[in-house]
Design a protein around this motif. Structure first.
Motif, PDB file in Angstrom:
ATOM      1  N   MET A 117      -4.965  66.293  40.095  1.00 30.61           N
ATOM      2  CA  MET A 117      -3.714  64.857  40.755  1.00 30.61           C
ATOM      3  C   MET A 117      -2.818  65.189  41.991  1.00 30.61           C
ATOM      4  O   MET A 117      -2.508  67.033  42.602  1.00 30.61           O
ATOM      5  CB  MET A 117      -2.963  64.816  39.686  1.00 30.61           C
ATOM      6  CG  MET A 117      -1.507  63.855  39.492  1.00 30.61           C
ATOM      7  SD  MET A 117      -0.681  63.693  38.675  1.00 30.61           S
ATOM      8  CE  MET A 117      -0.544  63.781  36.983  1.00 30.61           C
ATOM      9  N   ASP A 118      -2.546  64.354  42.986  1.00 36.51           N
ATOM     10  CA  ASP A 118      -1.431  65.418  43.999  1.00 36.51           C
ATOM     11  C   ASP A 118      -0.239  65.597  43.035  1.00 36.51           C
ATOM     12  O   ASP A 118       0.688  64.433  42.561  1.00 36.51           O
ATOM     13  CB  ASP A 118      -1.905  64.735  45.252  1.00 36.51           C
ATOM     14  CG  ASP A 118      -3.018  64.844  45.662  1.00 36.51           C
ATOM     15  OD1 ASP A 118      -3.831  65.531  45.436  1.00 36.51           O
ATOM     16  OD2 ASP A 118      -3.516  63.448  46.487  1.00 36.51           O
ATOM     17  N   GLU A 119       0.444  66.145  44.688  1.00 33.88           N
ATOM     18  CA  GLU A 119       1.376  66.627  44.215  1.00 33.88           C
ATOM     19  C   GLU A 119       2.302  66.046  45.837  1.00 33.88           C
ATOM     20  O   GLU A 119       2.281  66.716  46.531  1.00 33.88           O
ATOM     21  CB  GLU A 119       1.955  67.826  43.402  1.00 33.88           C
ATOM     22  CG  GLU A 119       1.777  67.740  42.272  1.00 33.88           C
ATOM     23  CD  GLU A 119       2.669  69.239  41.779  1.00 33.88           C
ATOM     24  OE1 GLU A 119       3.211  69.847  42.554  1.00 33.88           O
ATOM     25  OE2 GLU A 119       2.919  69.517  40.301  1.00 33.88           O
ATOM     26  N   ILE A 120       3.757  65.126  45.065  1.00 32.43           N
ATOM     27  CA  ILE A 120       4.197  65.177  46.552  1.00 32.43           C
ATOM     28  C   ILE A 120       5.624  65.280  46.140  1.00 32.43           C
ATOM     29  O   ILE A 120       6.890  65.313  46.109  1.00 32.43           O
ATOM     30  CB  ILE A 120       4.347  63.483  46.879  1.00 32.43           C
ATOM     31  CG1 ILE A 120       3.076  62.861  47.075  1.00 32.43           C
ATOM     32  CG2 ILE A 120       5.103  63.091  48.634  1.00 32.43           C
ATOM     33  CD1 ILE A 120       1.902  63.179  48.210  1.00 32.43           C
ATOM     34  N   GLU A 121       6.563  66.350  46.870  1.00 33.10           N
ATOM     35  CA  GLU A 121       7.963  67.338  47.715  1.00 33.10           C
ATOM     36  C   GLU A 121       8.313  66.064  48.168  1.00 33.10           C
ATOM     37  O   GLU A 121       8.614  65.427  49.029  1.00 33.10           O
ATOM     38  CB  GLU A 121       7.535  68.534  48.293  1.00 33.10           C
ATOM     39  CG  GLU A 121       6.786  69.955  47.467  1.00 33.10           C
ATOM     40  CD  GLU A 121       7.485  70.469  48.439  1.00 33.10           C
ATOM     41  OE1 GLU A 121       7.457  71.090  50.207  1.00 33.10           O
ATOM     42  OE2 GLU A 121       6.430  71.979  48.379  1.00 33.10           O
ATOM     43  N   ILE A 122       9.536  66.203  47.477  1.00 38.28           N
ATOM     44  CA  ILE A 122      11.126  65.411  48.155  1.00 38.28           C
ATOM     45  C   ILE A 122      11.861  66.349  48.328  1.00 38.28           C
ATOM     46  O   ILE A 122      12.278  67.623  47.790  1.00 38.28           O
ATOM     47  CB  ILE A 122      11.419  64.129  46.621  1.00 38.28           C
ATOM     48  CG1 ILE A 122      11.599  65.105  45.300  1.00 38.28           C
ATOM     49  CG2 ILE A 122       9.787  63.692  46.896  1.00 38.28           C
ATOM     50  CD1 ILE A 122      11.900  64.198  44.013  1.00 38.28           C
ATOM     51  N   ARG A 123      13.080  65.799  49.538  1.00 33.77           N
ATOM     52  CA  ARG A 123      13.975  66.976  50.042  1.00 33.77           C
ATOM     53  C   ARG A 123      15.439  67.057  48.874  1.00 33.77           C
ATOM     54  O   ARG A 123      15.386  67.740  48.565  1.00 33.77           O
ATOM     55  CB  ARG A 123      14.489  66.285  51.263  1.00 33.77           C
ATOM     56  CG  ARG A 123      14.037  66.292  52.233  1.00 33.77           C
ATOM     57  CD  ARG A 123      13.826  65.582  53.675  1.00 33.77           C
ATOM     58  NE  ARG A 123      14.041  64.362  53.165  1.00 33.77           N
ATOM     59  CZ  ARG A 123      14.194  63.479  53.910  1.00 33.77           C
ATOM     60  NH1 ARG A 123      14.620  63.817  55.285  1.00 33.77           N
ATOM     61  NH2 ARG A 123      14.721  61.843  54.009  1.00 33.77           N
ATOM     62  N   ASP A 124      15.476  65.727  48.164  1.00 39.59           N
ATOM     63  CA  ASP A 124      16.700  65.412  47.667  1.00 39.59           C
ATOM     64  C   ASP A 124      16.093  65.506  45.561  1.00 39.59           C
ATOM     65  O   ASP A 124      15.398  66.181  45.696  1.00 39.59           O
ATOM     66  CB  ASP A 124      17.629  64.100  47.579  1.00 39.59           C
ATOM     67  CG  ASP A 124      17.953  64.218  49.104  1.00 39.59           C
ATOM     68  OD1 ASP A 124      18.035  65.435  49.430  1.00 39.59           O
ATOM     69  OD2 ASP A 124      17.833  63.441  49.253  1.00 39.59           O
ATOM     70  N   GLU A 125      17.707  66.070  44.367  1.00 34.67           N
ATOM     71  CA  GLU A 125      16.979  66.022  43.512  1.00 34.67           C
ATOM     72  C   GLU A 125      16.512  64.657  43.018  1.00 34.67           C
ATOM     73  O   GLU A 125      15.958  64.220  41.919  1.00 34.67           O
ATOM     74  CB  GLU A 125      18.115  65.914  42.598  1.00 34.67           C
ATOM     75  CG  GLU A 125      19.335  65.635  42.896  1.00 34.67           C
ATOM     76  CD  GLU A 125      20.076  65.926  42.173  1.00 34.67           C
ATOM     77  OE1 GLU A 125      20.807  64.671  41.566  1.00 34.67           O
ATOM     78  OE2 GLU A 125      20.630  67.194  42.253  1.00 34.67           O
ATOM     79  N   ASN A 126      16.523  63.925  43.971  1.00 32.85           N
ATOM     80  CA  ASN A 126      15.541  62.178  43.228  1.00 32.85           C
ATOM     81  C   ASN A 126      15.160  61.839  44.033  1.00 32.85           C
ATOM     82  O   ASN A 126      15.581  61.632  45.279  1.00 32.85           O
ATOM     83  CB  ASN A 126      16.559  61.340  42.037  1.00 32.85           C
ATOM     84  CG  ASN A 126      18.040  61.661  42.507  1.00 32.85           C
ATOM     85  OD1 ASN A 126      18.112  60.597  43.924  1.00 32.85           O
ATOM     86  ND2 ASN A 126      18.817  61.356  41.974  1.00 32.85           N
TER      87      ASN A 126
END
Length: 70
Positions: A1-10
């Motif tokens: 499963m790929d993971e996509i990073e986000i900048r904020d907490e949501n």
């Protein structure tokens, strides 16, 4: 499963679908979410503004992607 990073907490579900390249535009996000084609953590969700947090798993068309913190 790929993971996509986000900048904020949501991040909103519609924005995440675009960030993860699961759809091409905001209009596409609106359509697939409204049609019940998207699930979050195994449950169908029809709220485009649903807030996702790291660890949540989004699925569309048999492709699963996990939200990850940066």
């Amino acid at each position: 499963m790929d993971e996509i990073e986000i900048r904020d907490e949501n991040i909103r579900l519609g924005q995440f679908l675009k960030l993860a390249n699961l759809i091409e535009s905001g209009a596409d996000a609106k359509a697939v979410i409204a049609d019940g084609m998207v699930s979050v953590n195994g449950e169908t969700d029809t709220r485009r503004g649903r807030q996702l947090r790291p660890g949540d798993v989004v699925e569309l068309g048999g492709v699963s992607v996990r939200v990850a913190a940066r």
